[in-house]
Design a protein around this motif. Structure first.
Motif, PDB file in Angstrom:
ATOM      1  N   UNK A 203       1.044  -1.141  -0.025  1.00  0.00           N
ATOM      2  CA  UNK A 203       0.001   0.013  -0.026  1.00  0.00           C
ATOM      3  C   UNK A 203       0.860   1.172  -0.202  1.00  0.00           C
ATOM      4  N   UNK A 204       2.119   1.080   0.612  1.00  0.00           N
ATOM      5  CA  UNK A 204       3.012   2.222   0.610  1.00  0.00           C
ATOM      6  C   UNK A 204       3.327   2.873  -0.873  1.00  0.00           C
ATOM      7  N   UNK A 205       3.096   1.971  -1.770  1.00  0.00           N
ATOM      8  CA  UNK A 205       3.465   2.207  -3.254  1.00  0.00           C
ATOM      9  C   UNK A 205       2.269   3.057  -3.848  1.00  0.00           C
ATOM     10  N   UNK A 206       1.330   2.919  -3.065  1.00  0.00           N
ATOM     11  CA  UNK A 206       0.030   3.766  -3.758  1.00  0.00           C
ATOM     12  C   UNK A 206      -0.536   3.276  -4.882  1.00  0.00           C
ATOM     13  N   UNK A 207      -0.644   1.908  -5.121  1.00  0.00           N
ATOM     14  CA  UNK A 207      -1.338   1.423  -6.173  1.00  0.00           C
ATOM     15  C   UNK A 207      -2.843   1.548  -6.437  1.00  0.00           C
TER      16      UNK A 207
END
Length: 218
Positions: A203-207
């Motif tokens: 989720x940290x990569x904001x997909x």
């Protein structure tokens, strides 16, 4: 090489895991008996697709041979089945937005087994769907106890907490995941503790979304 393979196949013919019929690891008849397709949603996963139940004797035997008897070739029919089913869930307009990400294996298990079963399943799915595989986004930071040895859901969740991280040594600064759908690949999901922990980190990569696909749901 082809001649050597011919003699190997002659001496040790491939037989169906389910019925023993020669010619393939899972014949068409047995393949039709394993499907118990399900779609779910978890706290961190927008779409979890499972091909069959782990209680199915053919699937259970196939996974055991694949993981514990180290028969990498079993990934061919299993990955093919996963790809075939996955296609039913992919609208055409999304196909170019998908990325396959295998769940990283415990380093000790990787050294013993010689391969990451999730990674070779992802590569097999990719062959059939053309969805790219990125194996090194996620890294395993901690060598945890194998989840299969823990029966309590709370123990599994605690065991896997903090085990994964984003690989900071890769040049992803110029790559945007915001419009991408990341599909986590694993063999079995029981409590989904491992998949949820991976998804939470991704989720940290904001997909745009995070999906997951597994052979069997426990």
């Amino acid at each position: 090489m082809e001649l050597w393979k011919f003699f190997i196949d002659l001496l040790f013919p491939i037989t169906c895991i389910g019925c023993g019929k020669e010619g393939s690891f899972i014949c068409e008849k047995c393949k039709n008996e394993i499907f118990n397709l399900k779609q779910e949603k978890t706290r961190y996963i927008d779409k979890l697709i499972s091909i069959s139940s782990y209680n199915n004797p053919i699937i259970k035997k196939a996974i055991h041979i694949f993981k514990y008897k180290l028969a990498k070739e079993t990934s061919i029919p299993l990955g093919g089945i996963m790809a075939e089913r996955l296609k039913h869930f992919i609208p055409k307009e999304l196909i170019n937005r998908l990325i396959l990400v295998p769940v990283p294996l415990n380093k000790r298990r990787l050294k013993y087994r010689g391969f990451n079963q999730s990674e070779i399943l992802a590569k097999e799915i990719s062959k059939h769907t053309k969805i790219p595989v990125i194996s090194n986004i996620l890294i395993r930071k901690i060598n945890t106890i194998p989840q299969v040895k823990l029966k309590n859901p709370k123990e599994r969740k605690s065991n896997i907490k903090g085990a994964f991280g984003i690989n900071q040594n890769l040049p992803y600064s110029n790559f945007s995941f915001q419009k991408k759908i990341i599909i986590l690949v694993d063999d079995v999901a029981t409590t989904c503790a491992t998949l949820n922990e991976c998804a939470k980190i991704l989720k940290k990569l904001k997909p745009h979304q995070i999906w997951a696909i597994v052979i069997a749901r426990g």
